[in-house]
Design a protein around this motif. Structure first.
Motif, PDB file in Angstrom:
ATOM      1  N   TYR A 180       0.830  -1.208   0.000  1.00 53.77           N
ATOM      2  CA  TYR A 180       0.000   0.000   0.000  1.00 53.77           C
ATOM      3  C   TYR A 180       0.864   1.258   0.000  1.00 53.77           C
ATOM      4  O   TYR A 180       0.593   2.208  -0.760  1.00 53.77           O
ATOM      5  N   VAL A 181       1.894   1.300   0.827  1.00 54.14           N
ATOM      6  CA  VAL A 181       2.749   2.494   0.877  1.00 54.14           C
ATOM      7  C   VAL A 181       3.419   2.718  -0.476  1.00 54.14           C
ATOM      8  O   VAL A 181       3.517   3.853  -0.949  1.00 54.14           O
ATOM      9  N   ALA A 182       3.869   1.640  -1.109  1.00 50.05           N
ATOM     10  CA  ALA A 182       4.468   1.777  -2.441  1.00 50.05           C
ATOM     11  C   ALA A 182       3.447   2.332  -3.434  1.00 50.05           C
ATOM     12  O   ALA A 182       3.761   3.233  -4.232  1.00 50.05           O
ATOM     13  N   ALA A 183       2.221   1.823  -3.404  1.00 53.51           N
ATOM     14  CA  ALA A 183       1.180   2.320  -4.303  1.00 53.51           C
ATOM     15  C   ALA A 183       0.895   3.795  -4.029  1.00 53.51           C
ATOM     16  O   ALA A 183       0.708   4.596  -4.956  1.00 53.51           O
ATOM     17  N   HIS A 184       0.865   4.167  -2.763  1.00 54.56           N
ATOM     18  CA  HIS A 184       0.608   5.553  -2.357  1.00 54.56           C
ATOM     19  C   HIS A 184       1.660   6.490  -2.940  1.00 54.56           C
ATOM     20  O   HIS A 184       1.323   7.524  -3.532  1.00 54.56           O
ATOM     21  N   GLU A 185       2.928   6.120  -2.778  1.00 53.97           N
ATOM     22  CA  GLU A 185       3.988   7.010  -3.253  1.00 53.97           C
ATOM     23  C   GLU A 185       4.067   7.029  -4.775  1.00 53.97           C
ATOM     24  O   GLU A 185       4.300   8.078  -5.373  1.00 53.97           O
ATOM     25  N   VAL A 186       3.886   5.897  -5.421  1.00 52.25           N
ATOM     26  CA  VAL A 186       3.894   5.868  -6.882  1.00 52.25           C
ATOM     27  C   VAL A 186       2.736   6.692  -7.441  1.00 52.25           C
ATOM     28  O   VAL A 186       2.877   7.351  -8.481  1.00 52.25           O
ATOM     29  N   ALA A 187       1.606   6.690  -6.748  1.00 50.40           N
ATOM     30  CA  ALA A 187       0.466   7.495  -7.201  1.00 50.40           C
ATOM     31  C   ALA A 187       0.814   8.973  -7.277  1.00 50.40           C
ATOM     32  O   ALA A 187       0.242   9.722  -8.084  1.00 50.40           O
ATOM     33  N   HIS A 188       1.774   9.409  -6.461  1.00 51.43           N
ATOM     34  CA  HIS A 188       2.189  10.808  -6.506  1.00 51.43           C
ATOM     35  C   HIS A 188       2.932  11.149  -7.794  1.00 51.43           C
ATOM     36  O   HIS A 188       3.105  12.336  -8.108  1.00 51.43           O
ATOM     37  N   LEU A 189       3.389  10.155  -8.517  1.00 52.37           N
ATOM     38  CA  LEU A 189       4.007  10.435  -9.816  1.00 52.37           C
ATOM     39  C   LEU A 189       2.989  11.062 -10.773  1.00 52.37           C
ATOM     40  O   LEU A 189       3.348  11.783 -11.690  1.00 52.37           O
ATOM     41  N   GLU A 190       1.722  10.784 -10.519  1.00 54.14           N
ATOM     42  CA  GLU A 190       0.649  11.344 -11.349  1.00 54.14           C
ATOM     43  C   GLU A 190      -0.049  12.504 -10.663  1.00 54.14           C
ATOM     44  O   GLU A 190      -0.426  13.481 -11.310  1.00 54.14           O
ATOM     45  N   GLU A 191      -0.238  12.423  -9.351  1.00 53.41           N
ATOM     46  CA  GLU A 191      -0.933  13.477  -8.601  1.00 53.41           C
ATOM     47  C   GLU A 191      -0.088  13.859  -7.388  1.00 53.41           C
ATOM     48  O   GLU A 191      -0.018  13.122  -6.402  1.00 53.41           O
ATOM     49  N   MET A 192       0.582  15.016  -7.448  1.00 56.05           N
ATOM     50  CA  MET A 192       1.436  15.460  -6.344  1.00 56.05           C
ATOM     51  C   MET A 192       0.620  16.196  -5.282  1.00 56.05           C
ATOM     52  O   MET A 192       0.849  17.365  -4.979  1.00 56.05           O
ATOM     53  N   ASN A 193      -0.372  15.507  -4.745  1.00 52.50           N
ATOM     54  CA  ASN A 193      -1.266  16.102  -3.763  1.00 52.50           C
ATOM     55  C   ASN A 193      -2.016  14.953  -3.084  1.00 52.50           C
ATOM     56  O   ASN A 193      -1.705  13.782  -3.316  1.00 52.50           O
ATOM     57  N   HIS A 194      -2.975  15.282  -2.251  1.00 56.49           N
ATOM     58  CA  HIS A 194      -3.839  14.268  -1.649  1.00 56.49           C
ATOM     59  C   HIS A 194      -5.297  14.587  -1.969  1.00 56.49           C
ATOM     60  O   HIS A 194      -6.175  14.516  -1.110  1.00 56.49           O
ATOM     61  N   SER A 195      -5.533  14.934  -3.219  1.00 54.19           N
ATOM     62  CA  SER A 195      -6.871  15.269  -3.681  1.00 54.19           C
ATOM     63  C   SER A 195      -7.682  14.001  -3.916  1.00 54.19           C
ATOM     64  O   SER A 195      -7.181  12.879  -3.821  1.00 54.19           O
ATOM     65  N   ALA A 196      -8.941  14.188  -4.257  1.00 52.85           N
ATOM     66  CA  ALA A 196      -9.789  13.044  -4.605  1.00 52.85           C
ATOM     67  C   ALA A 196      -9.224  12.300  -5.807  1.00 52.85           C
ATOM     68  O   ALA A 196      -9.307  11.069  -5.888  1.00 52.85           O
ATOM     69  N   GLN A 197      -8.622  13.048  -6.736  1.00 50.79           N
ATOM     70  CA  GLN A 197      -8.022  12.413  -7.907  1.00 50.79           C
ATOM     71  C   GLN A 197      -6.846  11.519  -7.500  1.00 50.79           C
ATOM     72  O   GLN A 197      -6.652  10.445  -8.070  1.00 50.79           O
ATOM     73  N   PHE A 198      -6.066  12.000  -6.529  1.00 49.87           N
ATOM     74  CA  PHE A 198      -4.949  11.188  -6.040  1.00 49.87           C
ATOM     75  C   PHE A 198      -5.438   9.872  -5.451  1.00 49.87           C
ATOM     76  O   PHE A 198      -4.930   8.790  -5.781  1.00 49.87           O
ATOM     77  N   TRP A 199      -6.444   9.937  -4.579  1.00 55.70           N
ATOM     78  CA  TRP A 199      -6.931   8.716  -3.932  1.00 55.70           C
ATOM     79  C   TRP A 199      -7.592   7.791  -4.943  1.00 55.70           C
ATOM     80  O   TRP A 199      -7.574   6.556  -4.767  1.00 55.70           O
ATOM     81  N   ALA A 200      -8.103   8.340  -6.023  1.00 51.98           N
ATOM     82  CA  ALA A 200      -8.644   7.494  -7.087  1.00 51.98           C
ATOM     83  C   ALA A 200      -7.527   6.702  -7.755  1.00 51.98           C
ATOM     84  O   ALA A 200      -7.704   5.535  -8.135  1.00 51.98           O
ATOM     85  N   VAL A 201      -6.348   7.325  -7.894  1.00 50.44           N
ATOM     86  CA  VAL A 201      -5.194   6.617  -8.455  1.00 50.44           C
ATOM     87  C   VAL A 201      -4.744   5.508  -7.503  1.00 50.44           C
ATOM     88  O   VAL A 201      -4.442   4.382  -7.931  1.00 50.44           O
ATOM     89  N   VAL A 202      -4.699   5.803  -6.203  1.00 50.96           N
ATOM     90  CA  VAL A 202      -4.326   4.781  -5.221  1.00 50.96           C
ATOM     91  C   VAL A 202      -5.303   3.610  -5.290  1.00 50.96           C
ATOM     92  O   VAL A 202      -4.895   2.438  -5.268  1.00 50.96           O
TER      93      VAL A 202
END
Length: 228
Positions: A180-202
């Protein structure tokens, strides 16, 4: 920052810190290492802050007493590895060997902690690289580098230049938590924030992440009790 000792049994060392953003005097005990920080807002005196700490002395000592004891890693110690508790035992040969219920560590007793630490970091790098590669491929992106640290305030991060950083202590957590932590950090490659869009990537990379986030919140601090 200044340090003071709160008298009593036992005495408690307190670090005083001034903060321009603080609105009131506050007392905080770190869940990672038990350090006590007394924060002062602008205009508050040290005497006033220390009186506040004295009023909270019973609560403070009770909180510190409930913290899990530190574990010095040596022969006979128990250590979590990928969510399972293993015993550290003496072993033959030159290499650290992993069994189903134990970690066998050869060599001098005073080198056991350092050798186990090296083993954990090597395992963490392999597992985190595999997870990061897998999630980055699913996202169609690449990262610049992967580094390991013994961070206290976060389990991972992603820089604006695509550098991933993780705490090597994640290798002691269950596999699902590390993933999960790896997925969380990799998701930031697309969304450098913690927006709804970011959590959708996670969600897309990992799925339902409620359980690993809960595990880290409830058990993560205990991973820092192990000393090598």
């Amino acid at each position: 920052m200044n340090r003071h000792v709160l008298p009593g049994e036992p005495p408690v060392e307190i670090t005083l810190r001034r903060s321009a953003r603080a609105r009131r005097i506050s007392l905080r005990v770190s869940g990672v290492d038990g350090r006590v920080t007394l924060t002062l807002p602008k205009g508050a005196s040290e005497r006033e802050a220390l009186e506040f700490a004295g009023e909270k002395a019973s609560w403070l000592r009770g909180h510190l007493e409930r913290r899990p004891d530190e574990v010095r890693v040596a022969h006979g110690a128990e250590l979590p590895f990928r969510g399972q508790t293993l015993s550290v035992v003496s072993g033959p040969g030159r290499a650290v060997r992993l069994g189903s219920r134990e970690i066998a560590v050869p060599g001098a007793p005073d080198r056991v902690g350092a050798r186990v630490l090296g083993f954990l970091k090597e395992a963490a790098r392999a597992r985190l690289a595999e997870a990061s590669d897998r999630h980055a491929a699913a996202l169609g992106r690449s990262y610049a580098r992967l580094t390991l640290r013994d961070t206290r305030s976060r389990w991972g991060s992603c820089s604006a230049h695509g550098g991933l950083m993780y705490s090597w202590r994640l290798i002691m957590a269950p596999d699902s938590v590390l993933d999960y932590v790896a997925a969380h950090e990799v998701a930031h490659l697309e969304e450098m924030n913690h927006s709804a869009q970011f959590w959708a990537v996670v969600d897309r990379l990992y799925g339902d992440h409620g359980e690993p986030r809960r595990w880290l919140r409830e058990n993560g601090a205990a991973l820092h009790r192990y000393r090598f």
